[in-house]
Design a protein around this motif. Structure first.
Motif, short mmCIF file in Angstrom:
data_model
loop_
_atom_site.label_atom_id
_atom_site.label_comp_id
_atom_site.label_asym_id
_atom_site.label_seq_id
_atom_site.Cartn_x
_atom_site.Cartn_y
_atom_site.Cartn_z
N GLU A 46 -7.94 -7.67 19.83
CA GLU A 46 -6.89 -7.66 20.86
C GLU A 46 -5.58 -7.12 20.27
O GLU A 46 -4.87 -6.34 20.90
CB GLU A 46 -6.69 -9.07 21.40
N LEU A 47 -5.26 -7.53 19.04
CA LEU A 47 -4.04 -7.03 18.40
C LEU A 47 -4.17 -5.54 18.07
O LEU A 47 -3.19 -4.78 18.18
CB LEU A 47 -3.75 -7.83 17.13
N LEU A 48 -5.36 -5.11 17.66
CA LEU A 48 -5.55 -3.70 17.32
C LEU A 48 -5.44 -2.81 18.54
O LEU A 48 -4.98 -1.67 18.44
CB LEU A 48 -6.90 -3.50 16.63
N ARG A 49 -5.86 -3.31 19.70
CA ARG A 49 -5.76 -2.49 20.91
C ARG A 49 -4.31 -2.22 21.29
O ARG A 49 -4.04 -1.27 22.02
CB ARG A 49 -6.48 -3.20 22.08
N ARG A 50 -3.40 -3.05 20.82
CA ARG A 50 -1.98 -2.84 21.12
C ARG A 50 -1.33 -1.84 20.16
O ARG A 50 -0.17 -1.46 20.37
CB ARG A 50 -1.23 -4.17 21.03
N CYS A 51 -2.04 -1.44 19.10
CA CYS A 51 -1.47 -0.50 18.13
C CYS A 51 -1.46 0.92 18.70
O CYS A 51 -2.32 1.29 19.50
CB CYS A 51 -2.27 -0.53 16.82
N HIS A 52 -0.48 1.70 18.26
CA HIS A 52 -0.32 3.06 18.76
C HIS A 52 -0.88 4.12 17.81
O HIS A 52 -1.23 5.21 18.26
CB HIS A 52 1.17 3.34 19.02
N PHE A 53 -0.92 3.81 16.52
CA PHE A 53 -1.50 4.76 15.58
C PHE A 53 -2.08 4.01 14.39
O PHE A 53 -1.75 2.84 14.15
CB PHE A 53 -0.48 5.81 15.12
N ALA A 54 -2.99 4.67 13.68
CA ALA A 54 -3.67 4.06 12.54
C ALA A 54 -3.61 5.02 11.35
O ALA A 54 -3.67 6.24 11.53
CB ALA A 54 -5.12 3.74 12.89
N VAL A 55 -3.51 4.45 10.15
CA VAL A 55 -3.37 5.25 8.93
C VAL A 55 -4.40 4.79 7.91
O VAL A 55 -4.59 3.58 7.69
CB VAL A 55 -1.95 5.12 8.34
N ASP A 56 -5.06 5.76 7.29
CA ASP A 56 -5.96 5.49 6.16
C ASP A 56 -5.41 6.28 4.98
O ASP A 56 -5.63 7.49 4.88
CB ASP A 56 -7.38 5.91 6.49
N MET A 57 -4.66 5.60 4.11
CA MET A 57 -4.04 6.26 2.96
C MET A 57 -4.90 6.02 1.73
O MET A 57 -4.90 4.93 1.15
CB MET A 57 -2.62 5.74 2.75
N GLY A 58 -5.66 7.04 1.35
CA GLY A 58 -6.53 6.93 0.20
C GLY A 58 -5.97 7.65 -1.01
O GLY A 58 -5.00 8.41 -0.91
N ALA A 59 -6.59 7.43 -2.15
CA ALA A 59 -6.12 8.09 -3.38
C ALA A 59 -6.30 9.60 -3.29
O ALA A 59 -5.54 10.35 -3.91
CB ALA A 59 -6.89 7.53 -4.57
N ALA A 60 -7.28 10.06 -2.53
CA ALA A 60 -7.54 11.51 -2.43
C ALA A 60 -6.91 12.12 -1.19
O ALA A 60 -6.24 13.15 -1.27
CB ALA A 60 -9.04 11.77 -2.44
N ARG A 61 -7.08 11.48 -0.01
CA ARG A 61 -6.61 12.07 1.24
C ARG A 61 -5.95 11.02 2.12
O ARG A 61 -6.31 9.83 2.06
CB ARG A 61 -7.76 12.74 2.02
N THR A 62 -5.03 11.48 2.94
CA THR A 62 -4.35 10.63 3.92
C THR A 62 -4.74 11.10 5.31
O THR A 62 -4.68 12.30 5.61
CB THR A 62 -2.82 10.71 3.75
#
Length: 345
Positions: free
Chosen positions: A6-22
């Motif tokens: 329910e909290l995630l559905r309210r989010c507007h964007f998501a980020v996956d910041m990895g050591a190799a790629r963002t």
């Protein structure tokens, strides 16, 4: 699921910041950023010269006043200010203006399994600096499992292996939660380092940083198995003279060098299976291991794991973007929560 859908559905964007790629996923727009986590900085002025792919191409080729650096190391943000500047440039002015119009901007982010509070805090502060009023953290293992379509909500075992640049994470999931997991500090970078050291000691050849990946692809097809090509030609710099030189490399010796760091990964998988309840291990005998992450594409790695464990090994359709796609599916509301109704008295 351990994280609130329910909290995630309210989010507007998501980020996956990895050591190799963002990677950045924006609700309603999809995957908008998929770039290397690299910045090039002018040390005289402190200004950014390049980010992403262009900055990565500068590695090892810059004059003294330009420094190429990675604000993320080992899957953890080590330079919050530089990570914020990198994200701003990768998103671009138009997308940042779109996000700023959102009332009470919310963000979601992947964090490595068992990330310490300081690492979690660094992720939160980075996104707060971009304007997020609230940040939800999701375990990379769960996000990747959702992204590659594993039935994580069912009462049966699913095993996932996230092969990152800095670390490999292995877990058994059931009923939307992690039953047992292990984080091994060996990833694609360790494999690259093993290849570079092998060529330096065996052939006295220094390999350019941009040439490691093509060498791995030269093992193509059967890769880590003995059925791969017998040899391949590699260009580099002679350690003694400093001149350019080409050598024919025995791929069997390269395979042995690669397998040395991967032994720790096999030990980690064995530990996860030993700590897992017997009923779930029985499920895994049929379902096997799902491999995700950029290093999952290392040729022949799946065959090596299959031989070592004796259980099926599969590679996700797009292993490199599974984690951010899983976050996106949660943001878009495509994942139904598991409802456990209490029994009537």
């Amino acid at each position: 699921m351990t994280v609130s859908l329910e909290l995630l559905r309210r989010c507007h964007f998501a980020v996956d910041m990895g050591a190799a790629r963002t990677r950045v996923y924006v609700k309603g727009a999809g995957l908008v950023v998929d770039q290397p986590s690299v910045v090039a900085v002018n040390t005289r002025t402190g200004g950014l010269i390049a980010v992403g792919e262009f900055a990565e191409k500068m590695t090892g080729k810059t004059p003294g006043y330009i420094r190429v650096q990675r604000p993320i190391s080992g899957g953890t943000i080590v330079d919050i200010e530089m990570a914020q500047r990198m994200l701003r440039h990768l998103l671009g002015d138009k997308m940042r203006r779109t996000l700023r119009r959102k009332p009470r901007l919310r963000a979601a982010a992947c964090t490595p399994h068992d990330a310490d509070p300081l690492a979690q805090r660094a992720t939160i502060e980075t996104l707060v600096g971009l304007g997020a009023r609230r940040v939800e953290l999701v375990d990379t293992l769960i996000a990747a499992a959702v992204g590659c379509g594993l039935p994580v909500e069912r009462p049966e075992a699913t095993m996932i292996m996230v092969c990152g640049a800095a670390a490999t994470q292995v877990a058994v999931l059931s009923l939307g939660s992690i039953v047992t997991a292990e984080r091994i500090p060996v990833g694609g970078e360790a494999v690259d380092h093993a290849i570079v050291q092998h060529l330096r000691h065996r052939h006295e050849l220094m390999l350019p940083s941009q040439a490691v990946r093509p060498l791995q692809l030269a093992l193509s097809g059967n890769g880590l198995t003995p059925h791969g090509p017998a040899s391949t030609e590699i260009h580099g710099r002679d350690v003694a003279t400093g001149l350019a030189r080409s050598v024919h490399v025995d791929t069997a010796a390269v395979r042995d060098a690669i397998q040395t760091p991967l032994t720790a990964v096999l030990d980690g998988i064995g530990k996860v299976l030993r700590d897992c309840p017997p009923d779930l291990v029985a499920d895994l005998a049929d379902r096997g291991i799902m491999m995700v992450g950029g290093s999952a594409l290392l040729p022949g790695l799946d065959q090596m794991l299959r031989q070592a464990t004796g259980i099926p090994v599969h590679i996700a359709e797009r292993p490199d973007v599974c984690a951010v796609q899983g976050l996106g599916a949660m943001l878009e509301g495509r994942i139904d929560p598991l409802l456990l109704d209490p029994l009537a008295a």
